[in-house]
Design an enzyme around this catalytic site. Sequence first.
Site, PDB file in Angstrom:
ATOM      1  N   ASP A   1       0.833  -1.196   0.000  1.00 40.79           N
ATOM      2  CA  ASP A   1       0.000   0.000   0.000  1.00 40.79           C
ATOM      3  C   ASP A   1       0.870   1.250   0.000  1.00 40.79           C
ATOM      4  OD1 ASP A   1      -1.747   2.083   0.622  1.00 40.79           O
ATOM      5  OD2 ASP A   1      -2.640   1.075   2.344  1.00 40.79           O
TER       6      ASP A   1
ATOM      7  N   SER B   1      -1.397   5.135 -14.636  1.00 38.54           N
ATOM      8  CA  SER B   1      -2.255   4.867 -15.802  1.00 38.54           C
ATOM      9  C   SER B   1      -2.637   3.405 -15.995  1.00 38.54           C
ATOM     10  CB  SER B   1      -1.639   5.406 -17.106  1.00 38.54           C
ATOM     11  OG  SER B   1      -1.748   6.804 -17.163  1.00 38.54           O
TER      12      SER B   1
ATOM     13  N   VAL C   1      -5.829   4.349  -6.677  1.00 40.37           N
ATOM     14  CA  VAL C   1      -4.730   4.908  -5.887  1.00 40.37           C
ATOM     15  C   VAL C   1      -5.084   6.313  -5.406  1.00 40.37           C
ATOM     16  CG1 VAL C   1      -2.330   5.717  -6.016  1.00 40.37           C
ATOM     17  CG2 VAL C   1      -2.953   3.528  -7.016  1.00 40.37           C
ATOM     18  N   ASP C   2      -5.684   7.107  -6.289  1.00 44.35           N
ATOM     19  CA  ASP C   2      -6.058   8.480  -5.950  1.00 44.35           C
ATOM     20  C   ASP C   2      -6.981   8.507  -4.728  1.00 44.35           C
ATOM     21  OD1 ASP C   2      -6.362  11.258  -6.195  1.00 44.35           O
ATOM     22  OD2 ASP C   2      -7.754  11.126  -7.867  1.00 44.35           O
TER      23      ASP C   2
END
Length: 175
Positions: free
Chosen positions: A13, A124, A36-37
């Site tokens: 993480d 991405s 992730v954001d």
Amino acid sequence: MKNMDTIKIVQGDITTAEVDAIVNAANSRMLGGGGVDGAIHRAAGPKLLDVCKKVPAENGVRCPAGEARITEAGNLTAKYVIHTVGPRYGVDRPADRLLASAYQNSLDLAVSHGCRSIAFPAISCGVYGYPPKEAARIAVSVCTQPEYKEMTKYFYLFSEKMAAIWATALSLTGM
């Protein structure tokens, strides 16, 4: 020192990374999102959203694809969050250059802010659909450039499969 000595692959993480800067695979609005954001925003707490809202926006865009912005890190152990927007594969062109730019601009911001360590996710490779093997090759290629050799770079990858892809890309550098 070999470049490989300054790049580490971690399955885990990214919000727990003990580094100077954590890179957020953000969207262009920089107001949180999924993947992730979302995880970084949740772990950092509301202060991160507050500082992101202060980043100037043009038509709602705070960070175009391939660019990067730096903010304080809220409740994270890192000092900074570097928000970068990777390309949407098959939509934003040229995708390879935009992805390389996202990594390079993140590293340049880290260097300019005196960071000695940085943690990246697989930019991405989630909902933006970038093929992981190609993305890993691009990421490792940028991170092994001589101007970044003094910085320890970590790739925090959530799954064992992604960690293996990045490890393979790193091993192919011949370092």
